[in-house]
Design an enzyme around this catalytic site. Sequence first.
Site, PDB file in Angstrom:
ATOM      1  N   LYS A 105      45.795   5.052  33.192  1.00 50.00           N
ATOM      2  CA  LYS A 105      45.747   5.852  34.424  1.00 50.00           C
ATOM      3  C   LYS A 105      46.745   6.999  34.321  1.00 50.00           C
ATOM      4  CE  LYS A 105      46.609   5.644  39.415  1.00 50.00           C
ATOM      5  NZ  LYS A 105      47.117   4.818  40.547  1.00 50.00           N
TER       6      LYS A 105
ATOM      7  N   ASP B  91      50.586  11.712  42.937  1.00 49.35           N
ATOM      8  CA  ASP B  91      49.660  11.148  43.916  1.00 49.35           C
ATOM      9  C   ASP B  91      50.222  11.283  45.317  1.00 49.35           C
ATOM     10  OD1 ASP B  91      47.735   9.780  45.305  1.00 49.35           O
ATOM     11  OD2 ASP B  91      48.461   7.796  44.708  1.00 49.35           O
TER      12      ASP B  91
ATOM     13  N   LYS C   8      50.125   9.846  52.045  1.00 50.34           N
ATOM     14  CA  LYS C   8      51.141   8.803  52.051  1.00 50.34           C
ATOM     15  C   LYS C   8      52.297   9.209  52.964  1.00 50.34           C
ATOM     16  CE  LYS C   8      50.498   7.516  47.158  1.00 50.34           C
ATOM     17  NZ  LYS C   8      50.191   6.086  47.267  1.00 50.34           N
TER      18      LYS C   8
ATOM     19  N   ASP D  15      52.866   7.732  38.767  1.00 45.74           N
ATOM     20  CA  ASP D  15      51.505   7.202  38.821  1.00 45.74           C
ATOM     21  C   ASP D  15      50.725   7.460  37.537  1.00 45.74           C
ATOM     22  OD1 ASP D  15      49.921   5.600  40.397  1.00 45.74           O
ATOM     23  OD2 ASP D  15      48.870   7.245  41.363  1.00 45.74           O
TER      24      ASP D  15
ATOM     25  N   GLU E  80      42.640   6.394  44.613  1.00 51.16           N
ATOM     26  CA  GLU E  80      42.049   7.381  43.698  1.00 51.16           C
ATOM     27  C   GLU E  80      42.078   6.942  42.240  1.00 51.16           C
ATOM     28  OE1 GLU E  80      45.933   7.600  42.508  1.00 51.16           O
ATOM     29  OE2 GLU E  80      45.232   7.490  44.557  1.00 51.16           O
TER      30      GLU E  80
ATOM     31  N   ARG F 187      41.484   4.162  40.735  1.00 53.15           N
ATOM     32  CA  ARG F 187      40.329   3.373  40.294  1.00 53.15           C
ATOM     33  C   ARG F 187      39.093   4.254  40.094  1.00 53.15           C
ATOM     34  NH1 ARG F 187      40.635  -0.207  45.633  1.00 53.15           N
ATOM     35  NH2 ARG F 187      42.813   0.248  45.145  1.00 53.15           N
TER      36      ARG F 187
END
Length: 539
Positions: free
Chosen positions: A272, A277, A284, A295, A357, A359
Amino acid sequence: MQFSLVSGEAAPVSGELLVIPLFEGELGDSAPAPLAAADSALEGKLRAAATQEGFKGKADQSFLLHTLGKLGSDRVLLLGLGNRARFQPEVLRLAAGRAAKTAQRLKATAIGFRVPATDDAVAAVRAVVEGLELGVYRFDKYKSAAREDKGSPKLTRATLSLPEGTEKSRALDDALTLGLKLAEAVNWARDLVNEPPNVVTPTKLAQAAQQAAKEGGLTAEIGGRKEIERLNMGMFLGVTAGSVQEPRLIHLIYTPKNAKDAKRAPLALVGKAITFDSGGLSLKPTEGMVEMKTDMAGSAAVLAAMKVIGSVVKPPFPVHAFIGACENMPSGTAYKPGDILTARNGKTVEITNTDAEGRLVLGDMITWAGEHEPSAIIDLATLTGACMVALGNYIVGAFGDDDDTVNSVLTAARAAGEEMWRLPVSDLQKDALRSEVADMKNSGERWGGAINAALFLKEFVGDTPWVHLDIAGPSNSPKERGYLNKGGTGVGARTLVELVRQQAARIATQPEPTKAEAPAKAPKAARPPKAAKGKPARA
């Protein structure tokens, strides 16, 4: 750091700091030779002082004493290893990390390390080398004080004294080399994770992948938005839509030199790579966003592992890395809750939370990886806070329904010193992803969040054996511990390298098939399907 091995208890161990690891109970009359020799030189003061200070050899204990010129080293450091019956190399790795940090505080430039007698000298040497190299790591390039302190002494040399009766060998030299190269690669991954998001953008991460390919003797294929569009990666495109930073499609390939080995099914590694993010339009809160530069830790671990796989391990089968790098940002072009995205494998996904996001990008990457007909797919991702709730800051969650593949990963993790725990991928949770308007939703209910994310990824795996590693907790250490500093850890890289090593060792012990047993046709070399036009440019 520079490392050297010496054998024999009488061998000189140079350095300003002498390090002697001890198990519980070894401070008494049955003291090992290195401790007895140091204590004798110090006229019995070492054991007496350590006993008075409460040092018993328990794990995480340490005791430091100035030698006042009576030893070749200025100071001697005793490190606790805990109960010998429960010893694992990771205990020694953590202890070596503490020694490195102590040496740095003392501004020592060289240390001597007495490797303790264990059942496996090769594993012990590798653990010490990794612990010391990982322990000297610092990420302080943006601190003015660190820049001013640039000329101060640094720990650069370590002499490892082998236990009595253990002679230098090719196996020990190989363990030293592997440990050093792997620790250097992990530190490189830590740098990538610790860098600010305005530095490590998708483009910068792609450049780091090209660097890894150059150092590891790999092939690098780097693509941009046009290639992602031609590969019909609708979920990847949806996530990157809100950012001004261009996405990058990264494919690294290790190919064995032997033509027969090159035809084996490859191992596929997927990382990933959300370089920042924000949560997108499902924004968030501030406190949850500060660490979101991390991330992309899964991709950093995969890249670090590929460097070592290509330059040191060189297994008799191909290894491919697949990474989709982008940011998840809110803007007028960002994807929205309620949107429906079409994945590369044709499945449609209703977006219920733009902060789920990772996944989405992983789903397209896993589909692409599967088209290369791999023997297995292993993905690493900082995927869910739910996994952190379940397992905390230091344990990786492992998911997969192929027992052999999951157990292989867990065995490799145990040997590498990275703790993992298997969690279920149960269809009992599948209703949480059911959509009224599409094939599935990208985010379900709160309960079982880590399982829900794994179930989502499973929709893109097909029949390939697959393991998903949720590294959300261990990717970022909240405090200093052993060889860890606060910040990025590079978790997962050591496990991937060990997995490849163990698979290579199994192949090496397999007998060559006779002509009658040989397959009628060798498997095709992995290549994207013809529909996947717009192959990334080879670098």
